[in-house]
Design an enzyme around this catalytic site. Sequence first.
Site, mmCIF file in Angstrom:
data_model
loop_
_atom_site.group_PDB
_atom_site.id
_atom_site.type_symbol
_atom_site.label_atom_id
_atom_site.label_comp_id
_atom_site.label_asym_id
_atom_site.label_seq_id
_atom_site.Cartn_x
_atom_site.Cartn_y
_atom_site.Cartn_z
ATOM 1 N N HIS A 159 0.838 -1.210 0.000
ATOM 2 C CA HIS A 159 0.000 0.000 0.000
ATOM 3 C C HIS A 159 0.873 1.261 0.000
ATOM 4 O O HIS A 159 2.040 1.213 0.414
ATOM 5 C CB HIS A 159 -0.847 0.050 1.285
ATOM 6 C CG HIS A 159 -1.988 -0.909 1.338
ATOM 7 N ND1 HIS A 159 -2.205 -1.744 2.404
ATOM 8 C CD2 HIS A 159 -3.003 -1.151 0.470
ATOM 9 C CE1 HIS A 159 -3.311 -2.460 2.196
ATOM 10 N NE2 HIS A 159 -3.803 -2.123 1.023
ATOM 11 N N CYS A 247 -2.554 0.197 10.081
ATOM 12 C CA CYS A 247 -3.589 -0.715 9.570
ATOM 13 C C CYS A 247 -4.609 -1.127 10.617
ATOM 14 O O CYS A 247 -5.721 -1.503 10.273
ATOM 15 C CB CYS A 247 -2.968 -2.004 9.053
ATOM 16 S SG CYS A 247 -1.480 -1.775 8.124
#
Length: 260
Positions: A159, A247
């Site tokens: 990401h 996250c």
Amino acid sequence: MIAFTRAVPSTIVGCELTHLAREPIDLAVAVAQHERYEVALREAGMSVTRVPARDDLPDSVFVEDTAIVLDEIAVMTRPGAPKRRDEVESVRDVLAAHRPLASISEPSTLDGGDVLVLDRDVYVGLTARSSLSGVQQLRAILSPLGYTVRAVPVGGCLHLKSAVTRAGARLLVVNPEWVDPATFAGWETLPVDSREPHAANVLWLGSVTIVPEAFERTNARLARATDVRLVPVPASELAKAEGGVTCCSLILNNRPSADY
Ligand code: CIR
């Protein structure tokens, strides 16, 4: 400020993996490390609230990917990994009490881990998880609210926020192998130690920055570069699932932006 988290599911060993080889995850250690992370959030002044657990969804601890929460709105994502899409609904139910909601719709995809919000500038990583049309949908939702949304090329990691995160008031920590630091004009960028490629994922909370304790060299650089207090947390087990410290939470700022 509220931090939404979600318990580590017992099925975490079956998580999605893209860049790492599968390694055994010690569930008890993962749970203990996640609880330590929640303690760090509380010590930073967050009210920590758990979204109902989903033991049937192996990656559900990584709540960040399900939504982008801003002061004005929460945008529910459509995760790029099909097996993760059922994570969104129960997070939507929880966020509905706090923000007006919008959604990314098919066929577009977007993971929250690809969305880096720097004041009114929103940078979105183009990765295997987030599509250009997902960025365009996000732009259509956020532009009327005064945000600028830019697509950012990312290579070599899962990401955008594997490659760059905010670490202080005007400071970013960046892995220059994965994203071009010049993308972030007007921001000071601190490179990770090249022996610690995963060290660019830190969680800035205004007064403190939560960092994975394993990355001692990069953390030492950060400590020299900012006055913000660093809070190292153990994060080795969820790192095997390609998760970092951003996250595992969705942060809602319930104070005026100017104080944040
Ligand atoms: C996945 O591949 O989707 C999970 N195993 C890891 C997701 C980590 N989330 C994040 O970086 N925002």
